[in-house]
Each structure stands twice: as C-alpha cells, then as structure tokens.
Write a protein that holds these residues in place. Structure first.
Motif, PDB file in Angstrom:
ATOM      1  N   CYS A 119     -30.139  13.061 -12.451  1.00 47.64           N
ATOM      2  CA  CYS A 119     -28.789  12.801 -12.952  1.00 47.64           C
ATOM      3  C   CYS A 119     -28.424  13.806 -14.057  1.00 47.64           C
ATOM      4  O   CYS A 119     -29.237  14.087 -14.937  1.00 47.64           O
ATOM      5  CB  CYS A 119     -28.731  11.382 -13.510  1.00 47.64           C
ATOM      6  SG  CYS A 119     -27.120  10.946 -14.183  1.00 47.64           S
ATOM      7  N   PHE A 121     -26.202  13.370 -16.352  1.00 44.52           N
ATOM      8  CA  PHE A 121     -25.744  12.713 -17.581  1.00 44.52           C
ATOM      9  C   PHE A 121     -26.925  12.248 -18.431  1.00 44.52           C
ATOM     10  O   PHE A 121     -27.672  11.356 -18.010  1.00 44.52           O
ATOM     11  CB  PHE A 121     -24.913  11.466 -17.250  1.00 44.52           C
ATOM     12  CG  PHE A 121     -23.649  11.732 -16.487  1.00 44.52           C
ATOM     13  CD1 PHE A 121     -22.697  12.625 -16.967  1.00 44.52           C
ATOM     14  CD2 PHE A 121     -23.395  11.064 -15.295  1.00 44.52           C
ATOM     15  CE1 PHE A 121     -21.518  12.852 -16.274  1.00 44.52           C
ATOM     16  CE2 PHE A 121     -22.215  11.282 -14.594  1.00 44.52           C
ATOM     17  CZ  PHE A 121     -21.281  12.182 -15.087  1.00 44.52           C
ATOM     18  N   LYS A 124     -25.669   7.815 -19.232  1.00 43.81           N
ATOM     19  CA  LYS A 124     -25.222   7.474 -17.869  1.00 43.81           C
ATOM     20  C   LYS A 124     -24.154   6.375 -17.880  1.00 43.81           C
ATOM     21  O   LYS A 124     -24.005   5.654 -18.870  1.00 43.81           O
ATOM     22  CB  LYS A 124     -26.428   7.001 -17.050  1.00 43.81           C
ATOM     23  CG  LYS A 124     -27.454   8.102 -16.869  1.00 43.81           C
ATOM     24  CD  LYS A 124     -28.687   7.607 -16.175  1.00 43.81           C
ATOM     25  CE  LYS A 124     -29.737   8.709 -16.022  1.00 43.81           C
ATOM     26  NZ  LYS A 124     -29.889   9.633 -17.151  1.00 43.81           N
TER      27      LYS A 124
HETATM   28  S1  SF4 Z   1     -24.257   8.931 -12.352  1.00 46.69           S
HETATM   29 FE1  SF4 Z   1     -25.547   7.207 -11.694  1.00 46.69          FE
HETATM   30  S2  SF4 Z   1     -25.513   7.361  -9.461  1.00 46.69           S
HETATM   31 FE2  SF4 Z   1     -24.825   9.351 -10.268  1.00 46.69          FE
HETATM   32  S3  SF4 Z   1     -26.690  10.628 -10.414  1.00 46.69           S
HETATM   33 FE3  SF4 Z   1     -26.369   9.614 -12.404  1.00 46.69          FE
HETATM   34  S4  SF4 Z   1     -27.645   7.771 -12.299  1.00 46.69           S
HETATM   35 FE4  SF4 Z   1     -27.340   8.478 -10.206  1.00 46.69          FE
END
Ligand code: SF4
Ligand code: SF4
Length: 175
Positions: A119, A121, A124
């Motif tokens: 991910c 972020f 998140k």
């Molecule tokens: S935003 Fe959520 S769904 Fe998307 S990559 Fe990050 S952890 Fe996974």
C-alpha cells in the motif's frame, strides 16, 4: 460553504477525483500559509505512529503473508473496489507525510493505490487500517494482536485529530 457540502466535496467521486482534489488542497493550504506549526507537529507525530505500526506489522511478517495471499488465485484483499474507502483528506494527510501517491498503471483488479511494495499510504483509509483477516487473526497470539490493535488505534486517533484540524483550515479557503 457549509459543513455538509464540505463533507460531500471530500468524500464523493472516484479515486482519481479524490487524488486530484487532495493535490489541489495541498497546494492551496501551503500557498495560504495554513500548514501551521500545530498541524505540522501533528503530522510529525503521525509519522512516528505510522512507523510504529509498520514495525509491528513487519514483526508479524504481514508483508510476506499478504504477498503470498495476493499471489494465489483470486488475489489478496486490496481489490479495486477497496480504493473507494479513500477520501480527499486522508490522501492529503499522506501527501503531507511526503508519500508519493500515484495511481496504479495500467488499472487492473487491484486497488489503484497498491504499489509494487504494498500500500502506498503510510496512513491508510480507516477501513483498511482496521481490517484484520482470518489469516492474521489465526496466525498471532492474543498479546501480539493487542499490540497491533494499539498501534492501529494510535494511527487512527491521530488521523482523526488531523482531519479535524484540516477541516478547520480548509473551511477558510473558498470553493
Ligand atoms: S488503500 Fe487499502 S485496499 Fe488500497 S492498497 Fe492500501 S490497504 Fe490495500
Ligand atoms: S490482509 Fe489477509 S486477506 Fe488481505 S492480503 Fe493480507 S493475508 Fe490476504
């Protein structure tokens, strides 16, 4: 613009709309001198919270667990539909943390914010932050899961505080 319309503006649209809005907000807050010491200080504290969470996840080898899951037929849980859990303020927080947020190209069945190393972020979306699948729950003892929960809760409460600081400042801008 009233609070309800602000919420609509930051939460509606597809991930590309939200990313574009967050980039615009980041530029405007910076230009207007609204990233003050209080906000900047909380962002630095969030950076530490995110690092503590990442360290705990690494200690539990969750990266390896998720990579193995993603490689199986049907893939992992970071699917394209999950990208809708993002919002402009959450993406903005990540831009303020210095994260390079780009959408996955070409688009596929995965979340568009899933990069080659996981991910993109550090902070998140709330749903992703709180999600512990059965593989995670079954693979760790109670004490380890409690530590993971505590690290997630620290990130979440700091993110929530920063969102409210951002909302106060964003409302000064005209739309
Ligand atoms: S935003 Fe959520 S769904 Fe998307 S990559 Fe990050 S952890 Fe996974
Ligand atoms: S969180 Fe669970 S379901 Fe999702 S990719 Fe990781 S191991 Fe698989």
């Amino acid at each position: 613009m009233d609070l309800r319309h602000h919420f609509q503006l930051w939460y509606e649209g597809n991930p590309a709309d939200k990313l574009a809005r967050s980039r615009d907000l980041h530029r405007r807050l910076d230009r207007e001198g609204l990233i003050d010491t209080v906000l900047a200080g909380e962002i630095e504290s969030l950076r530490i919270d995110c690092r503590n969470l990442a360290d705990q996840m690494e200690a539990m080898a969750l990266g390896r667990l998720c990579s193995g899951c993603a490689a199986r037929p049907g893939g992992g849980c970071c699917s394209a539909v999950m990208a809708d859990n993002t919002d402009s303020l959450q993406i903005l927080i990540n831009l303020m943390l210095g994260a390079d947020i780009q959408q996955r190209q070409p688009a596929d069945a995965n979340c568009c914010f899933l990069g080659p190393g996981g991910c993109l972020f550090p902070a998140k979306p709330i749903f992703c932050l709180n999600y512990n699948c059965t593989h995670i729950l079954r693979g760790a003892d109670r004490a380890t899961l409690t530590l993971l929960d505590q690290c997630s809760a620290s990130v979440l409460s700091r993110q929530t505080l920063i969102e409210s600081l951002l909302m106060d400042r964003v409302r000064i801008l005209s739309f």
